[in-house]
Design a protein around this motif. Structure first.
Motif, PDB file in Angstrom:
ATOM      1  N   GLU A 572       0.829  -1.204   0.000  1.00  0.00           N
ATOM      2  CA  GLU A 572       0.000   0.000   0.000  1.00  0.00           C
ATOM      3  C   GLU A 572       0.867   1.259   0.000  1.00  0.00           C
ATOM      4  O   GLU A 572       0.643   2.194  -0.776  1.00  0.00           O
ATOM      5  CB  GLU A 572      -0.867  -0.027   1.271  1.00  0.00           C
ATOM      6  CG  GLU A 572      -2.124   0.798   1.156  1.00  0.00           C
ATOM      7  CD  GLU A 572      -2.950   0.704   2.436  1.00  0.00           C
ATOM      8  OE1 GLU A 572      -3.247   1.758   3.000  1.00  0.00           O
ATOM      9  OE2 GLU A 572      -3.239  -0.450   2.869  1.00  0.00           O
ATOM     10  N   GLU A 575       2.458   1.813  -3.210  1.00  0.00           N
ATOM     11  CA  GLU A 575       1.537   2.378  -4.199  1.00  0.00           C
ATOM     12  C   GLU A 575       1.370   3.884  -4.002  1.00  0.00           C
ATOM     13  O   GLU A 575       1.381   4.656  -4.955  1.00  0.00           O
ATOM     14  CB  GLU A 575       0.190   1.681  -4.101  1.00  0.00           C
ATOM     15  CG  GLU A 575      -0.314   1.309  -5.481  1.00  0.00           C
ATOM     16  CD  GLU A 575      -1.359   0.229  -5.447  1.00  0.00           C
ATOM     17  OE1 GLU A 575      -2.462   0.536  -5.003  1.00  0.00           O
ATOM     18  OE2 GLU A 575      -1.043  -0.916  -5.857  1.00  0.00           O
ATOM     19  N   LYS A 576       1.274   4.251  -2.684  1.00  0.00           N
ATOM     20  CA  LYS A 576       1.148   5.681  -2.379  1.00  0.00           C
ATOM     21  C   LYS A 576       2.371   6.436  -2.849  1.00  0.00           C
ATOM     22  O   LYS A 576       2.286   7.526  -3.432  1.00  0.00           O
ATOM     23  CB  LYS A 576       0.952   5.886  -0.865  1.00  0.00           C
ATOM     24  CG  LYS A 576      -0.456   5.648  -0.400  1.00  0.00           C
ATOM     25  CD  LYS A 576      -0.578   5.962   1.071  1.00  0.00           C
ATOM     26  CE  LYS A 576      -1.992   5.638   1.556  1.00  0.00           C
ATOM     27  NZ  LYS A 576      -2.066   5.663   3.017  1.00  0.00           N
ATOM     28  N   TRP A 577       3.492   5.819  -2.535  1.00  0.00           N
ATOM     29  CA  TRP A 577       4.754   6.462  -2.917  1.00  0.00           C
ATOM     30  C   TRP A 577       4.839   6.634  -4.447  1.00  0.00           C
ATOM     31  O   TRP A 577       5.188   7.691  -4.960  1.00  0.00           O
ATOM     32  CB  TRP A 577       5.914   5.602  -2.385  1.00  0.00           C
ATOM     33  CG  TRP A 577       7.266   5.980  -2.900  1.00  0.00           C
ATOM     34  CD1 TRP A 577       7.861   7.194  -2.821  1.00  0.00           C
ATOM     35  CD2 TRP A 577       8.178   5.119  -3.573  1.00  0.00           C
ATOM     36  NE1 TRP A 577       9.106   7.152  -3.387  1.00  0.00           N
ATOM     37  CE2 TRP A 577       9.331   5.881  -3.866  1.00  0.00           C
ATOM     38  CE3 TRP A 577       8.145   3.761  -3.935  1.00  0.00           C
ATOM     39  CZ2 TRP A 577      10.432   5.352  -4.524  1.00  0.00           C
ATOM     40  CZ3 TRP A 577       9.259   3.222  -4.570  1.00  0.00           C
ATOM     41  CH2 TRP A 577      10.378   4.019  -4.882  1.00  0.00           C
ATOM     42  N   ASN A 579       2.343   6.740  -6.488  1.00  0.00           N
ATOM     43  CA  ASN A 579       1.384   7.767  -6.924  1.00  0.00           C
ATOM     44  C   ASN A 579       1.941   9.162  -6.722  1.00  0.00           C
ATOM     45  O   ASN A 579       1.790  10.033  -7.579  1.00  0.00           O
ATOM     46  CB  ASN A 579       0.068   7.620  -6.168  1.00  0.00           C
ATOM     47  CG  ASN A 579      -0.763   6.500  -6.739  1.00  0.00           C
ATOM     48  OD1 ASN A 579      -0.512   6.070  -7.871  1.00  0.00           O
ATOM     49  ND2 ASN A 579      -1.700   5.990  -5.975  1.00  0.00           N
TER      50      ASN A 579
END
Ligand SMILES: Nc1ncnc2c1ncn2[C@@H]1O[C@H](COP(=O)(O)OP(=O)(O)OP(=O)(O)O)[C@@H](O)[C@H]1O
Length: 921
Positions: A572, A575-577, A579
């Motif tokens: 997760e 993914e944030k990173w 994004n």
């Protein structure tokens, strides 16, 4: 018997040794297989024969194929070992092929790309491009592995770009071919092609099946994870039910069912599309394959849409659901090899090219195709078609496949990337904008990866390599293994007249980077342990089937829940990173664009200012020159003051003169206006008189009609003669009749005349009138003179006659005096006449010299005169009658004088002759 190995060495027959199949490109199947010569033009496939592998100790036969534990004791085959020893100097580099799209007939713009030779092109920035505005006006040169012009056929393009990869995959090496370019540049055309112009994907399938004809494997082995295999249940169909059913129902290309009614029902849908179709046989291209193996071909088809990977061979029912409901595939890491693979992906066994087409068609249907402004059927996702070839050793003597012993898998990924257009140019909004953002992001990451790969390659030994950001996008995650292991081909598509010069330039720069990237295995060779593996033996299939189906998940996910949770969290966070990085990259891109726009505007403003400055400088220089040229006296302050005051004085005088002139003109205007008023008054008067005349005429007509209605013409005429008053009335009527149209004409003309015309007309009329008056007065004068003369002469004559009668005999000298007196008087009269006539002649000449004031004055006189004349003419219609009487009298007297003269004449003549003779005497 001798075998020619792929390395070109002669080898003795061994247990596994069978002659290599040497198939020549373009030779049809009818050619005897064994006798076909080796095509020397084609690259020699790597030595992958089990014999040679065994001999070199790379492959070892499995010790216990029936063992339940399915992990095979297969030693590592490093990529470097498995690669052909002799490679051409470019083999490690990504090959970049440029393909230029043909220009549409309606395109009138000159192409901004020019081919220099087979490998080089030049891009000339058009005037409206950012590159041109940002002062980068010169042409830029780009190099490629090969440049294909717009006339290149699909067949030639396939042969030169993808065929080597097809050979590779049939001989155990991995390959990746991806088409990159802006939207509408021909990527889909190159990859898929059209109904009659098949692209590299259908040609690849065709070539593979042409090459492995009669060498298809019957073993029930399927690929799993990255490049491993496992047995599957014999009941399982190679092509999953969904594909079979749908293909056979909806796709007429599945030849066996082509006549079914269900196909006919759906054929229209397919007819609409210009996509590939099996309407004709392709070129039957065949490549060399090793006949010691049997081959199985598996395919899968996925798309990356909005940074999520979807299986295009999923049940269309669910695949057509909105994006959120579609199940995305997860990219997993193969722990043993370090390669990425897609978990739960549907891989389909195809046994011939028709089935391959059916699968392709099925996948294409599910592809996200949306219309954008730039391209009617623009692909909004990256599409990856994966072909896995499983090579299973075959014992020719026993006619059995050694499927349980040694298996080699290789894969060829054919990728149609989404268009790399600028969101600004295609005016996409909403969902389309998000798509475009994701497309650009993933392509940007691809570019970053290639850049870092290239940078790492050029780093000196011992320096730490930069981490390649493969994980920043799904696309690069999937490409990672292909870049690391195998050959990569990049197809760069260009539309040479499209408005997107700047985008195309980015594409060119991207490909320039890609071309320099070496896909060497040095860095990752340690990750590659297994080229082939067999997890389950055939006789345990029934038991292990369940395990087989869920092997991925179990083997991967069989950890502690805490660890799983931590992994999930890591995922997760990652993914944030990613994004955040994406957003950052996107922002950078936008800021760069904005800055370049602003710079362009600024530059153009600067240019304008420079121009203005130049103009100002020039005008100042001119002024300076003028000042230099003026006399030196005006340079000092006092003299300059003097000079300017003189100038002012001069100007003031000129102004005064002009004012005077204006005043004069105004006076004239005033006079003309008063003249006009007089004229109006005169017209009024005339009108009044006319009315009066008319009234008189009417009275007369009334009387006449009353009295003369019964009279004949003759009687009337006699009445006219005998009645002078009536005659006068008639004359009046005549005058009126004559004046009435004249007046009308005069009124009409007055309306159209301007002051100059009036003055001119007055002048003319005055002249005429004056001439007439003068003539009349002269006439009258003559008449009076005549009468006077006559009157005078008459008594004189009487006296003369008397005296003649008396003095004839008395005084001859007196007679002489009378005659002389007569002569003198006659002479005087003649002189007077001459003077009068001369006066009349000189009048117009004099008038021509008159100025405006004189004319005006004269006009006034004329008016007065005319008025007088008119009054006279009206009141004195008897004038002609008087004159007639006078004339009659004159004639009468003349006759009398003549008679008298005749009487006087002989004595006079006698007198004269006497005087002459007397004088002589
Ligand atoms: N080499 C070529 N010869 C003839 N026609 C071509 C060629 N390249 C492209 N075209 C035509 O140009 C049009 C656009 O091509 P295509 O759809 O392949 O573009 P694209 O790059 O895939 O666009 P997108 O990224 O939006 O999907 C199609 O009608 C195609 O037939």
């Amino acid at each position: 018997m001798e075998n020619v190995t792929q390395s070109g060495k002669k080898e003795a027959n061994s247990t596994y040794s069978t002659p290599l199949r040497s198939r020549q490109v373009g030779i049809s199947e009818t050619t005897p297989k064994k006798k076909r010569p080796v095509n020397k033009d084609l690259p020699v496939p790597p030595d992958r024969t089990p014999t040679s592998a065994l001999r070199r100790g790379i492959l070892k036969p499995i010790s216990d194929v029936s063992s339940n534990k399915t992990i095979l004791n297969v030693p590592s085959v490093t990529f470097s070992e498995s690669r052909p020893k002799k490679r051409d100097h470019n083999s490690g580099l990504i090959k970049a092929y440029l393909r230029i799209r043909p220009i549409n007939s309606e395109d009138v713009i000159k192409p901004y790309i020019q081919i220099i030779n087979d490998t080089e092109v030049v891009m000339i920035p058009p005037k409206d491009s950012h590159a041109f505005k940002a002062c980068n006006k010169g042409p830029e040169k780009y190099m490629f592995t090969k440049v294909f012009n717009e006339r290149t056929s699909q067949k030639r393009f396939f042969l030169e770009t993808t065929l080597p990869l097809v050979k590779g995959v049939l001989n155990g090496t991995n390959g990746l071919v991806f088409a990159y370019g802006v939207t509408n540049s021909g990527k889909t055309y190159s990859i898929q092609g059209t109904r009659n112009e098949e692209g590299i994907l259908p040609r690849t399938l065709d070539t593979i099946f042409n090459s492995i004809k009669n060498l298809e494997s019957e073993a029930q082995i399927k690929p799993v994870r990255y490049n491993e295999v496992e047995n599957y249940n014999g009941n399982e169909t190679s092509v999953p039910p969904i594909i079979i059913s749908k293909s056979h129902m909806e796709n007429p290309f599945v030849l066996s069912d082509s006549n079914s009614s269900s196909n006919k029902n759906n054929s229209a849908e397919i007819e609409d599309s210009d996509a590939l179709d099996l309407t004709h046989k392709l070129d039957n291209i065949v490549v060399d394959v090793d006949e010691q193996f049997r081959y199985a071909v598996w395919v899968s088809y996925v798309e990356i849409y909005n940074e999520k990977i979807y299986d295009l061979l999923e049940d269309p029912g669910s695949a057509k659901q909105p994006e959120s409901k579609r199940k995305a595939l997860i990219v997993k890491n193969d722990k043993r090899t370090g390669n990425k693979y897609l978990s739960d992906i549907k891989e389909v066994r195809i046994r011939n090219v028709e089935e391959g087409y059916a699968v392709l068609k099925q996948g294409m249907k599910n592809r996200q195709i949306f219309s954008t402004l730039a391209n009617e059927t623009s692909s909004r996702s990256h599409c990856i078609f994966m072909i896995k070839v499983i090579k299973i050793p075959h014992d020719k003597d026993n006619a059995t496949e050694l499927s349980s012993s040694f298996v080699v898998t290789s894969r060829l990924s054919i990728v149609d990337l989404a268009g790399s257009e600028r969101t600004k140019n295609v005016q996409t909004t909403g969902t389309r904008l998000k798509e475009a953002g994701n497309i650009n992001r993933s392509l940007m990451v691809l570019g970053q990866c290639l850049e870092i790969l290239r940078a790492n390659q050029t780093r000196p030994k011992g320096q730490k390599h930069i981490l390649v950001p493969y994980r920043h996008s799904k696309l690069t995650e999937l490409f990672q293994s292909s870049f690391a292991d195998g050959e990569s081909v990049m197809i760069v598509n260009i539309n040479p007249v499209d408005t997107g010069f700047d985008e195309n330039m980015q594409v060119m720069k991207f490909s320039a980077v890609a071309k320099d990237v070496c896909t060497s295995l040095k860095n990752i060779s340690s990750h590659y342990g297994y080229r082939s593996t067999l997890l389950f033996t055939p006789n345990k299939i029934g038991k292990e089937n369940k395990t087989c189906n869920s092997s991925d998940s179990k083997s991967e996910d069989n950890y502690d829940p805490l660890i799983n949770m931590l992994f999930a969290q890591i995922e997760e966070l990652r993914e944030k990173w990613i994004n955040a990085e994406m957003r950052c990259g996107n922002l950078k891109l936008e800021i760069r664009e904005q800055v370049s726009d602003e710079i362009a505007v600024h530059m153009s403003n600067m240019g304008k200012k420079c121009m203005d400055q130049q103009i100002l400088t020039e005008s100042m220089e001119r002024q300076m020159e003028v000042r230099r040229d003026t006399p030196s006296t005006i340079h000092s302050g006092a003299s300059y003051y003097h000079f300017s005051s003189n100038l002012i004085n001069k100007l003031q005088t000129e102004m005064q003169e002009l004012e005077n002139e204006v005043e004069k003109l105004e006076n004239k205007l005033r006079i003309c206006a008063s003249l006009l008023n007089d004229k109006d008054a005169f017209i009024e008067k005339l009108q009044f008189e006319n009315k009066e005349l008319e009234r008189q005429k009417l009275d007369y007509v009334d009387i006449e009609t009353e009295d003369d209605s019964n009279l004949t013409d003759q009687e009337l005429n006699s009445m006219k003669i005998n009645n002078p008053s009536e005659e006068t009335s008639l004359k009046e009527i005549e005058n009126y009749n004559y004046l009435s149209p004249k007046k009308q004409e005069y009124d009409d003309r007055l309306c159209t005349l301007n002051i100059d015309d009036i003055v001119e007309e007055c002048d003319e009329e005055a002249n005429q009138k004056r001439t007439l008056d003068e003539i009349n007065s002269q006439k009258e004068e003559i008449t009076l003179k005549e009468v006077e003369n006559y009157n005078y002469l008459s008594p004189t004559k009487q006296g003369c006659d008397d005296r003649v009668g008396i003095s004839l005999f008395e005084d001859n000298g007196w007679l002489y005096d009378i005659v002389e007196e007569c002569d003198e008087e006659v002479n005087q009269k003649r002189t007077l006449d001459e003077i009068n006539s001369q006066k009349g002649e000189d009048a117009p000449r004099k008038r021509s010299t008159l100025n405006i004031d004189d004319i005006v004055e004269e006009c006034e006189e004329v008016n007065q005169k005319r008025t007088l004349d008119e009054i006279n003419s009206q009141k004195g219609e008897d004038e002609p009658r008087k004159r007639r009487k006078l004339r009659n009298k004159k004639t009468y007297f003349e006759t009398e004088i003549e008679e008298n003269l005749n009487k006087v004449s002989p004595p006079k003549m006698k007198l004269i002759s006497n005087r002459k003779s007397f004088r002589r005497y």
